[in-house]
Design an enzyme around this catalytic site. Structure first.
Site, PDB file in Angstrom:
ATOM      1  CG  HIS A   1      -8.662  -2.838  -2.358  1.00  0.00           C
ATOM      2  ND1 HIS A   1      -9.340  -2.093  -3.133  1.00  0.00           N
ATOM      3  CD2 HIS A   1      -8.266  -2.118  -1.340  1.00  0.00           C
ATOM      4  CE1 HIS A   1      -9.894  -1.076  -2.445  1.00  0.00           C
ATOM      5  NE2 HIS A   1      -9.153  -1.152  -1.342  1.00  0.00           N
ATOM      6  CG  LEU A   2      -8.032  -9.574   1.370  1.00  0.00           C
ATOM      7  CD1 LEU A   2      -9.409  -9.408   2.217  1.00  0.00           C
ATOM      8  CD2 LEU A   2      -7.805 -11.053   1.160  1.00  0.00           C
ATOM      9  CG  HIS A   3      -7.030  -2.892   3.177  1.00  0.00           C
ATOM     10  ND1 HIS A   3      -6.311  -1.770   2.946  1.00  0.00           N
ATOM     11  CD2 HIS A   3      -8.144  -2.468   2.434  1.00  0.00           C
ATOM     12  CE1 HIS A   3      -6.852  -0.938   2.133  1.00  0.00           C
ATOM     13  NE2 HIS A   3      -8.366  -1.444   2.021  1.00  0.00           N
TER      14      HIS A   3
ATOM     15  CG  ASP B   1      -2.056   0.990   1.018  1.00  0.00           C
ATOM     16  OD1 ASP B   1      -3.354   0.485   0.972  1.00  0.00           O
ATOM     17  OD2 ASP B   1      -1.702   2.249   1.183  1.00  0.00           O
ATOM     18  CB  ILE B   2       0.942   4.329  -2.076  1.00  0.00           C
ATOM     19  CG1 ILE B   2       1.867   5.232  -2.671  1.00  0.00           C
ATOM     20  CG2 ILE B   2      -0.413   5.048  -1.695  1.00  0.00           C
ATOM     21  CD1 ILE B   2       1.325   5.725  -4.037  1.00  0.00           C
TER      22      ILE B   2
ATOM     23  N   GLY C   1     -15.174   3.392   3.858  1.00  0.00           N
ATOM     24  CA  GLY C   1     -14.001   4.176   3.493  1.00  0.00           C
ATOM     25  C   GLY C   1     -13.370   3.627   2.279  1.00  0.00           C
ATOM     26  CD  GLN C   2     -14.779   0.065  -2.560  1.00  0.00           C
ATOM     27  OE1 GLN C   2     -16.030  -0.251  -1.994  1.00  0.00           O
ATOM     28  NE2 GLN C   2     -14.396  -0.601  -3.731  1.00  0.00           N
ATOM     29  CB  SER C   3     -10.533   5.596  -1.509  1.00  0.00           C
ATOM     30  OG  SER C   3      -9.317   4.732  -1.001  1.00  0.00           O
TER      31      SER C   3
ATOM     32  CG  ASN D   1     -12.518  -0.702   3.806  1.00  0.00           C
ATOM     33  OD1 ASN D   1     -12.721  -1.098   4.793  1.00  0.00           O
ATOM     34  ND2 ASN D   1     -11.205  -0.015   3.731  1.00  0.00           N
TER      35      ASN D   1
END
Ligand code: 5GP
Ligand code: ZN
Length: 115
Positions: free
Chosen positions: A101-103, A31-32, A94-96, A88
């Protein structure tokens, strides 16, 4: 493939990312803006906007994302300590980025309930 999607651009290498896993169905990259010492995103190569867009034919694919996340957790030595897997869905969660995607979060104690 969605031309406006930043994760599709990472998939097609039009945007850079630190990719740590790549197979026929999924990739994983750092993640960035990491929220923990380990913060990896595991994404399907198929563009799916949200979990609400999943169909039955995606069931095996979703299982695969979890298998990939588990493998990375073991490789990064956080499996025994514990880690968190999160997807999310939509704004209040908080989905952006609208490519599922799985964190994979770990390397520190997590709080519950989440914020
Ligand atoms: P969401 O908020 O949709 O659940 O998670 C999106 C995640 O993608 C965020 O944690 C954010 O830091 C990460 N992210 C957004 N843009 C980029 C990018 O261009 N590269 C990488 N590696 N991560 C990104
Ligand atoms: Zn996409």
């Amino acid at each position: 493939m969605s031309s406006e999607c930043i994760f599709c651009k990472i998939l097609s290498r039009k945007l850079p990312a630190r990719i740590i896993f790549d197979d026929d169905r999924a990739i994983a990259f750092d993640d960035i803006n990491p929220q923990a010492p380990v913060h990896v995103l595991v994404i399907p190569k198929k563009h799916i906007s949200t979990t609400l867009d999943l169909s039955q034919e995606d069931n095996v694919l979703i299982g695969h994302l979890f298998q990939v996340a588990n493998r990375i957790a073991v490789e990064k030595n956080i499996a025994e300590r514990g880690f968190r897997l999160i997807m999310n869905t939509n704004p209040e969660a908080g989905q952006s980025v609208y490519h599922i995607h799985l964190h994979l979060l770990g390397g520190r104690a997590m709080l519950w309930p989440p914020g």
